[in-house]
Design a protein around this motif. Structure first.
Motif, PDB file in Angstrom:
ATOM      1  N   LEU A 194       0.824  -1.210   0.000  1.00 31.41           N
ATOM      2  CA  LEU A 194       0.000   0.000   0.000  1.00 31.41           C
ATOM      3  C   LEU A 194       0.858   1.259   0.000  1.00 31.41           C
ATOM      4  CD1 LEU A 194      -2.880  -1.016   2.448  1.00 31.41           C
ATOM      5  CD2 LEU A 194      -2.884  -1.010  -0.050  1.00 31.41           C
ATOM      6  N   ALA A 195       2.057   1.175   0.592  1.00 27.65           N
ATOM      7  CA  ALA A 195       2.944   2.344   0.614  1.00 27.65           C
ATOM      8  C   ALA A 195       3.356   2.754  -0.794  1.00 27.65           C
ATOM      9  CB  ALA A 195       4.184   2.040   1.453  1.00 27.65           C
ATOM     10  N   HIS A 196       3.423   1.809  -1.715  1.00 27.51           N
ATOM     11  CA  HIS A 196       3.767   2.139  -3.098  1.00 27.51           C
ATOM     12  C   HIS A 196       2.751   3.118  -3.688  1.00 27.51           C
ATOM     13  CE1 HIS A 196       7.143  -0.475  -4.235  1.00 27.51           C
ATOM     14  NE2 HIS A 196       6.632  -1.369  -3.429  1.00 27.51           N
ATOM     15  N   PHE A 197       1.484   2.949  -3.317  1.00 31.12           N
ATOM     16  CA  PHE A 197       0.426   3.718  -3.973  1.00 31.12           C
ATOM     17  C   PHE A 197       0.001   4.943  -3.179  1.00 31.12           C
ATOM     18  CE2 PHE A 197      -0.014  -0.838  -5.026  1.00 31.12           C
ATOM     19  CZ  PHE A 197       0.538  -0.743  -6.287  1.00 31.12           C
ATOM     20  N   GLU A 246       6.902   5.141  -8.875  1.00 34.77           N
ATOM     21  CA  GLU A 246       5.643   4.661  -8.306  1.00 34.77           C
ATOM     22  C   GLU A 246       4.481   4.951  -9.253  1.00 34.77           C
ATOM     23  OE1 GLU A 246       6.075   2.810  -6.020  1.00 34.77           O
ATOM     24  OE2 GLU A 246       7.667   3.498  -4.693  1.00 34.77           O
ATOM     25  N   MET A 247       4.515   6.097  -9.910  1.00 30.27           N
ATOM     26  CA  MET A 247       3.467   6.432 -10.867  1.00 30.27           C
ATOM     27  C   MET A 247       3.477   5.458 -12.037  1.00 30.27           C
ATOM     28  SD  MET A 247       0.970   8.402 -11.791  1.00 30.27           S
ATOM     29  CE  MET A 247       1.061   9.975 -10.942  1.00 30.27           C
ATOM     30  N   SER A 248       4.671   5.137 -12.519  1.00 26.84           N
ATOM     31  CA  SER A 248       4.800   4.197 -13.631  1.00 26.84           C
ATOM     32  C   SER A 248       4.297   2.811 -13.240  1.00 26.84           C
ATOM     33  CB  SER A 248       6.260   4.122 -14.074  1.00 26.84           C
ATOM     34  OG  SER A 248       6.423   3.172 -15.104  1.00 26.84           O
ATOM     35  N   LEU A 249       4.671   2.365 -12.036  1.00 28.20           N
ATOM     36  CA  LEU A 249       4.189   1.068 -11.544  1.00 28.20           C
ATOM     37  C   LEU A 249       2.674   1.044 -11.458  1.00 28.20           C
ATOM     38  CD1 LEU A 249       6.633   0.019  -8.661  1.00 28.20           C
ATOM     39  CD2 LEU A 249       6.134  -1.257 -10.736  1.00 28.20           C
ATOM     40  N   SER A 250       2.115   2.113 -10.918  1.00 25.30           N
ATOM     41  CA  SER A 250       0.668   2.195 -10.740  1.00 25.30           C
ATOM     42  C   SER A 250      -0.067   2.096 -12.070  1.00 25.30           C
ATOM     43  CB  SER A 250       0.312   3.504 -10.029  1.00 25.30           C
ATOM     44  OG  SER A 250      -1.070   3.608  -9.818  1.00 25.30           O
ATOM     45  N   GLN A 251       0.472   2.737 -13.099  1.00 25.86           N
ATOM     46  CA  GLN A 251      -0.177   2.745 -14.410  1.00 25.86           C
ATOM     47  C   GLN A 251      -0.054   1.398 -15.122  1.00 25.86           C
ATOM     48  OE1 GLN A 251       1.891   6.039 -16.181  1.00 25.86           O
ATOM     49  NE2 GLN A 251       0.415   7.559 -15.440  1.00 25.86           N
ATOM     50  N   GLN A 252       1.071   0.699 -14.912  1.00 22.26           N
ATOM     51  CA  GLN A 252       1.322  -0.556 -15.624  1.00 22.26           C
ATOM     52  C   GLN A 252       0.757  -1.784 -14.896  1.00 22.26           C
ATOM     53  OE1 GLN A 252       5.474  -0.966 -17.176  1.00 22.26           O
ATOM     54  NE2 GLN A 252       5.778   1.024 -16.224  1.00 22.26           N
ATOM     55  N   LEU A 253       0.485  -1.652 -13.615  1.00 25.34           N
ATOM     56  CA  LEU A 253       0.118  -2.799 -12.788  1.00 25.34           C
ATOM     57  C   LEU A 253      -1.198  -3.448 -13.219  1.00 25.34           C
ATOM     58  CD1 LEU A 253       1.016  -4.392 -10.255  1.00 25.34           C
ATOM     59  CD2 LEU A 253      -0.392  -2.843  -8.902  1.00 25.34           C
ATOM     60  N   ARG A 254      -1.174  -4.786 -13.303  1.00 28.04           N
ATOM     61  CA  ARG A 254      -2.372  -5.540 -13.628  1.00 28.04           C
ATOM     62  C   ARG A 254      -2.645  -6.670 -12.629  1.00 28.04           C
ATOM     63  NH1 ARG A 254      -2.505  -1.705 -16.022  1.00 28.04           N
ATOM     64  NH2 ARG A 254      -2.922  -1.263 -18.222  1.00 28.04           N
ATOM     65  N   ARG A 255      -1.621  -7.111 -11.924  1.00 28.83           N
ATOM     66  CA  ARG A 255      -1.811  -8.226 -10.979  1.00 28.83           C
ATOM     67  C   ARG A 255      -0.777  -8.142  -9.855  1.00 28.83           C
ATOM     68  NH1 ARG A 255      -0.126 -13.680 -10.366  1.00 28.83           N
ATOM     69  NH2 ARG A 255       1.210 -13.652 -12.237  1.00 28.83           N
ATOM     70  N   HIS A 315      11.603  -3.058 -13.133  1.00 27.24           N
ATOM     71  CA  HIS A 315      11.929  -1.962 -12.226  1.00 27.24           C
ATOM     72  C   HIS A 315      12.923  -2.338 -11.132  1.00 27.24           C
ATOM     73  CE1 HIS A 315       8.990   0.986 -13.741  1.00 27.24           C
ATOM     74  NE2 HIS A 315       8.232  -0.064 -13.999  1.00 27.24           N
ATOM     75  N   ASN A 316      13.445  -3.550 -11.122  1.00 28.14           N
ATOM     76  CA  ASN A 316      14.474  -3.937 -10.155  1.00 28.14           C
ATOM     77  C   ASN A 316      15.847  -3.825 -10.816  1.00 28.14           C
ATOM     78  OD1 ASN A 316      11.996  -5.841  -9.166  1.00 28.14           O
ATOM     79  ND2 ASN A 316      13.301  -5.260  -7.442  1.00 28.14           N
ATOM     80  N   GLN A 317      16.410  -2.654 -10.802  1.00 26.68           N
ATOM     81  CA  GLN A 317      17.678  -2.434 -11.483  1.00 26.68           C
ATOM     82  C   GLN A 317      18.863  -2.952 -10.665  1.00 26.68           C
ATOM     83  OE1 GLN A 317      17.961  -1.363 -14.594  1.00 26.68           O
ATOM     84  NE2 GLN A 317      15.738  -1.186 -14.730  1.00 26.68           N
ATOM     85  N   ARG A 318      18.844  -2.734  -9.354  1.00 25.64           N
ATOM     86  CA  ARG A 318      20.026  -3.018  -8.543  1.00 25.64           C
ATOM     87  C   ARG A 318      20.283  -4.498  -8.386  1.00 25.64           C
ATOM     88  NH1 ARG A 318      21.425  -4.006  -3.346  1.00 25.64           N
ATOM     89  NH2 ARG A 318      19.275  -4.026  -2.647  1.00 25.64           N
ATOM     90  N   LEU A 319      19.244  -5.294  -8.127  1.00 25.36           N
ATOM     91  CA  LEU A 319      19.441  -6.707  -7.808  1.00 25.36           C
ATOM     92  C   LEU A 319      19.302  -7.641  -9.004  1.00 25.36           C
ATOM     93  CD1 LEU A 319      17.540  -7.091  -4.402  1.00 25.36           C
ATOM     94  CD2 LEU A 319      19.991  -6.987  -4.772  1.00 25.36           C
ATOM     95  N   ARG A 320      18.904  -7.115 -10.165  1.00 27.54           N
ATOM     96  CA  ARG A 320      18.559  -8.020 -11.258  1.00 27.54           C
ATOM     97  C   ARG A 320      19.768  -8.522 -12.035  1.00 27.54           C
ATOM     98  NH1 ARG A 320      15.381  -4.972 -16.016  1.00 27.54           N
ATOM     99  NH2 ARG A 320      16.077  -6.813 -17.162  1.00 27.54           N
ATOM    100  N   ARG A 321      20.954  -7.951 -11.794  1.00 26.74           N
ATOM    101  CA  ARG A 321      22.123  -8.331 -12.576  1.00 26.74           C
ATOM    102  C   ARG A 321      22.470  -9.808 -12.386  1.00 26.74           C
ATOM    103  NH1 ARG A 321      26.472  -3.739 -11.132  1.00 26.74           N
ATOM    104  NH2 ARG A 321      25.743  -4.239  -9.038  1.00 26.74           N
ATOM    105  N   LYS A 322      22.600 -10.522 -13.505  1.00 25.02           N
ATOM    106  CA  LYS A 322      22.956 -11.940 -13.467  1.00 25.02           C
ATOM    107  C   LYS A 322      24.320 -12.184 -14.122  1.00 25.02           C
ATOM    108  CE  LYS A 322      20.193 -15.333 -14.110  1.00 25.02           C
ATOM    109  NZ  LYS A 322      19.225 -16.303 -14.681  1.00 25.02           N
ATOM    110  N   ASN A 323      25.093 -11.097 -14.308  1.00 24.27           N
ATOM    111  CA  ASN A 323      26.395 -11.235 -14.945  1.00 24.27           C
ATOM    112  C   ASN A 323      27.258 -12.226 -14.175  1.00 24.27           C
ATOM    113  OD1 ASN A 323      25.148  -8.571 -15.043  1.00 24.27           O
ATOM    114  ND2 ASN A 323      26.744  -8.083 -16.512  1.00 24.27           N
TER     115      ASN A 323
END
Length: 327
Positions: free
Chosen positions: A97-100, A109-118, A145-153
């Motif tokens: 709920l803090a996201h919204f 947060e605005m981008s997430l809110s607009q794209q969110l479906r589930r 939107h997870n830039q920091r932890l998503r690296r799989k290099n």
């Protein structure tokens, strides 16, 4: 409604349903609240109500009541079930709920809110389970939107090796060497460039020779550029003995040393009713019973992950450990 407020609070109103009279009634009501609760208290309450979270319109509002208030991981999905974001919290409902409540202040947060479906979630036994699950899922699903932890290099590290008289750092890769089981690894990097940049910085801080370290090419018995600037103790021209340079190199790199796995084999970390199965700093999964533990042990070793290693380095110091090596 206004009639109820007038009746309940004994407000004096003339010409009811006229704009000015209705406004005067609301003003009387507000003044009564100020007298009863104080202006500061009222303003804090108004601010809390205005910033209250609300799910985006495309999400079922009843989902608020289903979101758990315990620890775990939550997952946001967009169109075609595209993973948008994965997060963790000790209170899933509060964090989601803090996201919204902030979507009008932050572009993300605005981008997430607009794209969110589930919205989906996974409950865990505690904060450690949430941290481990988050890191694992982000590497698997690669949310937008997870830039920091998503690296799989591929990960690399420095390994000190003896070459003739000199002790030299050699760059080794996790795919080629069993990280976690080794006792002679220093630093964790996502690229050769990052590793060399870190080693160069260390050399400059401790007056180590860039030529001896393999970071600069010079002719035999010719001084490196740093020595000409009095930033190298002279190992490149024999002014500093190889043993002395090696000792200073080991001392400089000590803080970067990776901890070797301190157990004979796999262990379980207890957290509530969960048992997190770990082997050589790798998270294999979470089990609820003996059968699930056996399945995880038979599955084999997961890939070494920097974020998981960092999390476990702290967590194992105070965790309740179960030895699984005998299984």
């Amino acid at each position: 409604n206004l009639d109820s407020l007038i009746e309940r609070h004994g407000l004096t109103v003339k010409d009811r349903h006229r704009a000015l009279a209705d406004a005067q009634a609301i003003y009387q009501f507000w003044q009564g609240l100020v007298g009863q609760f104080g202006l500061e208290n009222l303003m804090e309450t108004v601010q809390a109500l205005l910033s209250r979270s609300s799910l985006p319109s495309q999400i079922d509002p009843m989902l608020v009541h289903e979101l758990p208030e315990g620890p775990g991981v939550y997952l946001f999905f967009g169109e075609n079930d595209l993973p948008l974001y994965i997060g963790k919290s000790v209170n899933i409902r509060q964090r989601v709920l803090a996201h919204f409540s902030a979507d009008h202040r932050h572009n993300k947060e605005m981008s997430l809110s607009q794209q969110l479906r589930r919205i989906d979630w996974i409950e865990t036994g505690g904060e450690l389970g949430a941290l481990l699950t988050e890191a694992k899922l982000i590497k698997q699903l690669m949310p937008v939107h997870n830039q920091r932890l998503r690296r799989k290099n591929a990960l690399c590290a420095w390994q000190l090796q003896q070459h003739g008289e000199h002790l030299l750092p050699k760059l080794v890769w996790a795919d080629d060497l069993g990280f976690g089981a080794q006792d002679n690894l220093y630093g964790l990097y996502y690229s050769q460039r990052d590793a060399q940049k870190a080693l160069r910085s260390l050399a400059e801080q401790h007056r180590l020779c860039l030529s001896v370290l393999g970071l600069e090419k010079t002719g035999n018995n010719k001084p490196c550029f740093a020595h000409q600037l009095k930033r190298c103790a002279g190992a490149c021209i024999g002014k500093e003995k190889p043993l002395q340079h090696a000792a200073r190199l080991m001392l400089a790199m000590h803080k970067l040393k990776l901890a070797s796995w301190p157990y004979a084999g796999a262990i379980g970390v207890c957290e509530g009713d969960d048992l997190h199965v770990i082997d050589r700093w790798c998270y294999l999964g979470t089990a609820k019973n003996d059968a699930e533990i056996e399945d995880l042990l038979l599955t084999g070793r997961a890939a070494f992950d920097r974020d998981t290693y960092m999390t476990l380095q702290k967590a194992l110091k105070k965790a309740k450990i179960v030895n699984l090596a005998a299984r």
